[in-house]
Write an enzyme that holds these catalytic residues in place. Structure first.
Site, PDB file in Angstrom:
ATOM      1  N   CYS A  61       0.877  -1.322  -0.089  1.00 46.34           N
ATOM      2  CA  CYS A  61       0.018   0.091  -0.022  1.00 46.34           C
ATOM      3  C   CYS A  61       0.742   1.282  -0.145  1.00 46.34           C
ATOM      4  O   CYS A  61       1.442   1.612   1.076  1.00 46.34           O
ATOM      5  CB  CYS A  61      -1.026   0.152   1.275  1.00 46.34           C
ATOM      6  SG  CYS A  61      -1.829   1.561   1.183  1.00 46.34           S
ATOM      7  N   CYS A 121      -0.368   4.308   2.131  1.00 47.27           N
ATOM      8  CA  CYS A 121      -0.122   3.943   3.580  1.00 47.27           C
ATOM      9  C   CYS A 121       1.405   4.435   3.914  1.00 47.27           C
ATOM     10  O   CYS A 121       1.533   4.823   5.085  1.00 47.27           O
ATOM     11  CB  CYS A 121      -0.649   2.604   3.925  1.00 47.27           C
ATOM     12  SG  CYS A 121      -2.076   1.874   3.224  1.00 47.27           S
ATOM     13  N   ASP A 122       2.209   3.806   3.119  1.00 45.60           N
ATOM     14  CA  ASP A 122       3.513   3.666   3.482  1.00 45.60           C
ATOM     15  C   ASP A 122       4.677   4.356   2.701  1.00 45.60           C
ATOM     16  O   ASP A 122       5.478   4.666   3.159  1.00 45.60           O
ATOM     17  CB  ASP A 122       4.068   2.144   3.570  1.00 45.60           C
ATOM     18  CG  ASP A 122       3.058   1.218   4.668  1.00 45.60           C
ATOM     19  OD1 ASP A 122       2.592   1.848   5.630  1.00 45.60           O
ATOM     20  OD2 ASP A 122       2.985   0.030   4.099  1.00 45.60           O
TER      21      ASP A 122
END
Ligand code: NAP
Length: 333
Positions: free
Chosen positions: A136, A139-140
């Site tokens: 992701c 997200c990261d």
């Protein structure tokens, strides 16, 4: 939620299919209940710009899902933040058991549990998940400012993630096992024009290498699938974007699955082999897998459920009125 509740229509899942089913079922006065699952909003909450949702030239995926949730709620859909851990489809009413301990019985069920990111299945991938290996980018990605990153895959997700990661990374290498991408032409053009992205064709990850203390990725061993040659590329982050698999675990022993886990429905409908159980979105769609097609299937599922319940109610009324017919007086001659 109290311990046991009954609903006419239970919707399992909160992506575009689930929320659209919620809007339609609520407008049909079926008072649906929707259980959101582990990731309310589904896959679109882990994307950024969405440019192919009709009516919005550009919309952020998470914003779109918040709007869909509010829309379903405003129409009267009862949205519950819980996770269905067990489903019994062997008899009606169907029974769903939730993570909170709540039990819900339902006359009809719409399954809209979507799909989840696939992994390569390498032991080294497992070892570094959360420590340099991710599925992701939104997200990261932030953790890789100024670093070199590898993205694996050749579809829309891989290209979108590679483009997004250039906001943070010094260099992004897109590793693909063939020399042709599946991604849409518009995304491929953006990829080619981006000076921070290099594409490595005909390569696959052999091993992800790093340190234990502190735990983190340092490099990736790549195999040329044509020559078998192994090379090592430095990278602090590895993003796996090789597609999605349907989240059909809840029903895998109760419904027919095909094409590697997708719930089988009667063509042109959302009807599964069990009357009263409907499936919509990425859980059943192995072909289109778009937000807009999922939403369309959510609408179909609600209409199919409405029709099923109307027929079911009629059948119940017929059985109730039938005995009265036997006792009725003979018509006068
Ligand atoms: P996808 O289209 O199925 O592409 C998966 C990619 O990963 C393919 O290029 C495949 O290679 C590669 N791959 C699969 N298994 C692999 C393995 N074990 N090792 C190395 N590479 C592997 O998946 P996706 O990109 O996640 O997209 C899924 C669906 O969502 C698609 O329908 C897509 O259009 C849609 N989507 C749409 C948008 C958008 O409209 N903006 C954004 C994201 C996703 P091969 O090509 O060699 O098979």
């Amino acid at each position: 939620m109290s311990d046991t509740q009954h609903t006419r229509v239970l919707i399992v899942g909160s992506g575009p299919a689930g929320y659209t089913a919620g809007v339609y079922a609520a407008r049909a006065m079926l008072e649906p209940m929707l259980i959101q699952g582990i990731e309310p909003g589904g896959q679109l909450t882990t994307t950024t710009e969405v440019e192919n949702w009709p009516g919005d030239t550009e919309v952020q995926g998470p914003d779109l899902m918040v709007r869909m949730e509010s829309h379903a709620r405003a129409m009267g859909c009862n949205i519950v933040h819980d996770i269905v851990t067990d489903l019994d489809l062997s008899k009606r009413p169907f029974t769903a058991t939730c993570d909170s301990g709540a039990v819900v019985t339902a006359d009809a069920i719409i399954l809209a549990t979507g799909a989840r990111a696939k992994w390569l299945g390498l032991p080294s991938e497992d070892a570094f998940k959360g420590f340099g290996v991710s599925a992701c980018a939104t997200c990261d990605g932030f953790f890789y400012r100024g670093q070199e990153i590898i993205v694996v895959g050749g579809g829309n997700t891989a290209v979108e993630e590679a483009l997004f990661l250039t906001n943070f990374a010094s260099k992004v290498t897109l590793v693909h096992r063939r020399d042709e991408l599946r991604a849409e032409a518009i995304l491929q053009n953006r990829l080619k024009k981006n000076p921070k992205i290099e594409t490595l064709w005909f390569h696959q990850i052999e091993e992800i290498r790093g340190t234990d203390s502190p735990k983190g990725v340092e490099s990736v061993a790549l195999k040329n699938v044509q020559t078998g040659e192994i090379t090592e590329l430095p990278a602090k982050g590895v993003f796996i974007a090789i597609g999605h698999a349907p989240a059909s675990e809840l029903v895998k022993d109760q419904l027919d699955l095909h094409h590697g886990g997708y719930v089988k429905v009667e063509p042109g409908t959302t009807r599964t082999a069990i009357p009263g159980v409907f499936a919509a979105g990425d859980l059943t769609d192995h072909v289109y897998r778009q937000a807009v097609t999922s939403a369309g299937m959510g609408c179909m599922a609600a209409l199919d459920a409405e029709r099923f319940l109307a027929e079911h109610d009629q059948a119940v009324r017929d059985t109730v009125t039938e005995p009265l017919g036997y006792g009725a007086e003979e018509p006068a001659e």
